[in-house]
Design a protein around this motif. Structure first.
Motif, short mmCIF file in Angstrom:
data_model
loop_
_atom_site.label_atom_id
_atom_site.label_comp_id
_atom_site.label_asym_id
_atom_site.label_seq_id
_atom_site.Cartn_x
_atom_site.Cartn_y
_atom_site.Cartn_z
N GLU A 63 73.53 52.83 105.48
CA GLU A 63 74.28 52.36 104.45
C GLU A 63 75.06 51.38 105.00
OE1 GLU A 63 74.50 55.40 100.98
OE2 GLU A 63 74.91 56.09 102.76
N THR A 64 75.90 50.41 104.54
CA THR A 64 77.07 49.61 104.97
C THR A 64 78.12 49.62 104.10
OG1 THR A 64 75.93 47.53 104.13
CG2 THR A 64 75.44 48.37 106.52
N LEU A 65 79.22 49.48 104.87
CA LEU A 65 80.58 49.49 104.17
C LEU A 65 81.14 48.30 104.54
CD1 LEU A 65 82.96 51.04 102.57
CD2 LEU A 65 83.53 52.18 104.64
N LEU A 66 82.01 47.67 103.73
CA LEU A 66 82.62 46.20 103.91
C LEU A 66 84.16 46.63 103.62
CD1 LEU A 66 82.30 43.30 104.85
CD2 LEU A 66 82.38 42.63 102.40
N VAL A 67 85.02 46.11 104.46
CA VAL A 67 86.54 46.51 104.45
C VAL A 67 87.00 45.00 104.16
CG1 VAL A 67 88.54 47.24 105.27
CG2 VAL A 67 86.67 48.58 105.68
N ASP A 68 87.30 44.83 102.93
CA ASP A 68 88.12 43.47 102.27
C ASP A 68 86.90 42.29 102.33
OD1 ASP A 68 90.37 44.36 101.93
OD2 ASP A 68 91.10 43.69 103.88
N PHE A 69 87.11 41.47 101.26
CA PHE A 69 86.13 40.38 101.07
C PHE A 69 86.62 39.15 101.32
CE2 PHE A 69 84.76 44.15 98.82
CZ PHE A 69 83.37 44.16 98.74
N SER A 70 86.32 38.77 102.57
CA SER A 70 87.01 37.29 102.85
C SER A 70 86.34 36.23 102.01
CB SER A 70 86.51 36.93 104.18
OG SER A 70 86.79 35.78 105.08
N PRO A 71 87.22 35.15 102.00
CA PRO A 71 86.50 33.88 101.50
C PRO A 71 85.46 33.32 102.17
CG PRO A 71 89.03 33.74 101.23
CD PRO A 71 88.50 34.92 102.28
N ASP A 72 85.24 33.69 103.34
CA ASP A 72 84.12 33.26 104.27
C ASP A 72 83.18 34.28 104.05
OD1 ASP A 72 85.73 31.15 105.40
OD2 ASP A 72 86.91 32.61 106.13
N PHE A 73 82.96 35.02 103.31
CA PHE A 73 82.02 36.01 103.03
C PHE A 73 80.68 35.50 103.34
CE2 PHE A 73 78.70 38.34 100.62
CZ PHE A 73 79.05 39.47 100.47
N ARG A 74 80.03 34.41 102.44
CA ARG A 74 78.72 33.94 102.82
C ARG A 74 78.52 33.49 104.19
NH1 ARG A 74 76.25 28.90 103.11
NH2 ARG A 74 74.22 28.91 102.31
N TYR A 75 79.52 32.79 104.58
CA TYR A 75 79.38 32.15 106.05
C TYR A 75 79.07 33.27 107.26
CZ TYR A 75 80.48 30.17 110.55
OH TYR A 75 80.51 29.73 111.99
N GLN A 76 80.16 34.26 106.94
CA GLN A 76 80.13 35.42 107.94
C GLN A 76 78.59 35.98 108.01
OE1 GLN A 76 83.60 37.64 106.40
NE2 GLN A 76 85.22 36.52 107.61
N PHE A 77 78.45 36.68 106.80
CA PHE A 77 77.16 37.29 106.76
C PHE A 77 75.82 36.41 107.40
CE2 PHE A 77 79.39 40.33 104.33
CZ PHE A 77 79.14 41.47 104.34
N LEU A 78 75.76 35.39 107.17
CA LEU A 78 74.74 34.55 107.44
C LEU A 78 74.86 34.51 109.10
CD1 LEU A 78 74.61 31.65 104.75
CD2 LEU A 78 72.72 33.55 105.38
N ARG A 79 76.24 34.14 109.55
CA ARG A 79 76.29 33.90 110.99
C ARG A 79 76.10 35.10 111.90
NH1 ARG A 79 82.52 33.98 112.38
NH2 ARG A 79 81.98 35.97 111.68
N ASP A 80 76.57 36.26 111.13
CA ASP A 80 76.34 37.53 112.37
C ASP A 80 75.22 38.17 111.82
OD1 ASP A 80 78.97 37.13 113.70
OD2 ASP A 80 79.95 37.88 112.22
N ASP A 81 74.46 37.77 110.71
CA ASP A 81 73.17 38.67 110.48
C ASP A 81 73.48 39.99 110.03
OD1 ASP A 81 70.34 38.51 109.92
OD2 ASP A 81 69.94 38.89 112.04
N VAL A 82 74.10 40.50 109.49
CA VAL A 82 74.65 41.90 109.07
C VAL A 82 73.83 42.03 107.64
CG1 VAL A 82 76.47 42.41 110.65
CG2 VAL A 82 76.92 41.48 108.23
N ALA A 83 73.72 43.42 107.27
CA ALA A 83 72.92 43.72 106.16
C ALA A 83 74.21 43.61 104.81
CB ALA A 83 72.76 45.03 105.84
N PRO A 84 73.95 43.35 103.82
CA PRO A 84 74.69 43.16 102.73
C PRO A 84 75.41 44.65 102.66
CG PRO A 84 72.81 42.17 102.34
CD PRO A 84 72.41 42.69 103.35
N PRO A 85 76.72 44.71 101.77
CA PRO A 85 77.24 46.15 101.61
C PRO A 85 76.59 46.89 100.77
CG PRO A 85 78.74 44.27 100.98
CD PRO A 85 77.50 43.69 101.47
N ASP A 86 76.64 48.14 100.89
CA ASP A 86 76.34 49.03 99.74
C ASP A 86 77.72 49.66 98.88
OD1 ASP A 86 73.44 49.67 100.29
OD2 ASP A 86 74.34 50.14 102.05
N ALA A 87 78.80 49.30 99.78
CA ALA A 87 80.05 49.63 99.11
C ALA A 87 81.13 48.87 99.65
CB ALA A 87 80.32 51.10 99.16
#
Length: 274
Positions: A48-72
């Motif tokens: 499972e994955t946890l995300l602390v804070d939702f940056s306006p750069d969310f989409r770019y960050q997740f695509l750039r760093d290839d991390v799993a979408p958050p579960d919480a």
């Protein structure tokens, strides 16, 4: 616990749009960046994955760093650079549990949890849980505690994330000045990794209309203006918390280029296994 620093910058990020200062130019030349703040925490035991804070750069960050979408997710406060990326979950996630403080903010008349639930009422995927500060909640296999800090005029929270199985601990100061309450310092203490707000070097306080405050024994300001720690304040906090390792985040592009990319200042994409 695998920690990825998705966003390590302040509200404008580095490079800053339209800016040709030496630091922004150096970031472009080095191909490094500090997008708006967000931290991805993976529990390798549970998947499972946890995300602390939702940056306006969310989409770019997740695509750039290839991390799993958050579960919480955790929302520390309602400033746009920590919250507005939440809209990116639309049509991306089927469900997402978001934890935020249920403490009513005198400034807004609403808690962070109420603000999230009301402002993002159109996101059917969201399930917002109001939490009590300093009272841990179990999510993604972690014990997560929202910790009151000082970021006037709004209520704001740091975060402690602990793995009850391995004992690993991540502490995040949140946006804060140096005047963090003693009880909060206790909750953040003894982390394997501390992410501490360090918006500028202390000598930049001379440029702030409010100057600096919370001077250390050497007279160096540990708070820049009212809302954020200086680099020196963040390092003093790390010492006080007995942090095993410290990375400085929420950094502005005002650091001069010869200092901006030196340890312990973080850049996006750094990864730590605790």
């Amino acid at each position: 616990m695998r920690v990825t620093l998705l966003g390590t910058g302040d509200t404008t990020g580095t490079p800053t749009v339209g800016c040709d200062c030496d630091t922004c130019e150096a970031a472009r030349e080095r191909d490094v960046e500090r997008t708006r703040f967000s931290v991805h925490v993976e529990n390798e035991r549970t998947g499972e994955t946890l995300l602390v804070d939702f940056s306006p750069d969310f989409r770019y960050q997740f695509l750039r760093d290839d991390v799993a979408p958050p579960d919480a997710g955790i929302v520390t406060h309602i400033h746009f650079d920590h919250l507005d990326g939440l809209g990116n979950v639309f049509r991306v996630l089927d469900s997402l549990t978001v934890y935020a403080s249920g403490e009513t903010d005198p400034q807004t008349g609403r808690s962070v949890a109420e603000t999230v639930a009301e402002d993002y009422h159109y996101l059917s995927a969201l399930e917002v849980h109001a939490t009590t500060p300093l009272d841990p909640v179990r999510t993604c296999g972690f014990d997560v505690t929202l910790v009151p800090v000082e970021h006037p005029p709004l209520l704001c929270y740091g975060v402690a994330v602990e793995d009850p199985e391995t004992g690993a601990k991540l502490s995040i100061s949140g946006d804060t000045n140096y005047d963090i309450p003693a009880q909060s310092r206790e909750a953040l203490a003894d982390p394997d990794l501390l992410l501490a707000d360090a918006i500028v070097p202390a000598y930049f306080c001379e440029h702030h209309p409010a100057g600096g405050r919370h001077e250390g024994p050497d007279g160096v300001p540990r708070t820049f203006g009212h809302k954020h720690m200086t680099r020196e304040g963040a390092l003093a906090l790390a010492e006080d918390l007995n942090a095993d390792r410290t990375r400085l985040v929420h950094a502005a592009h005002y650091y001069p280029p010869e200092e901006a990319f030196e340890d312990p200042l973080a850049v996006d994409g750094e990864e730590y296994v605790l």
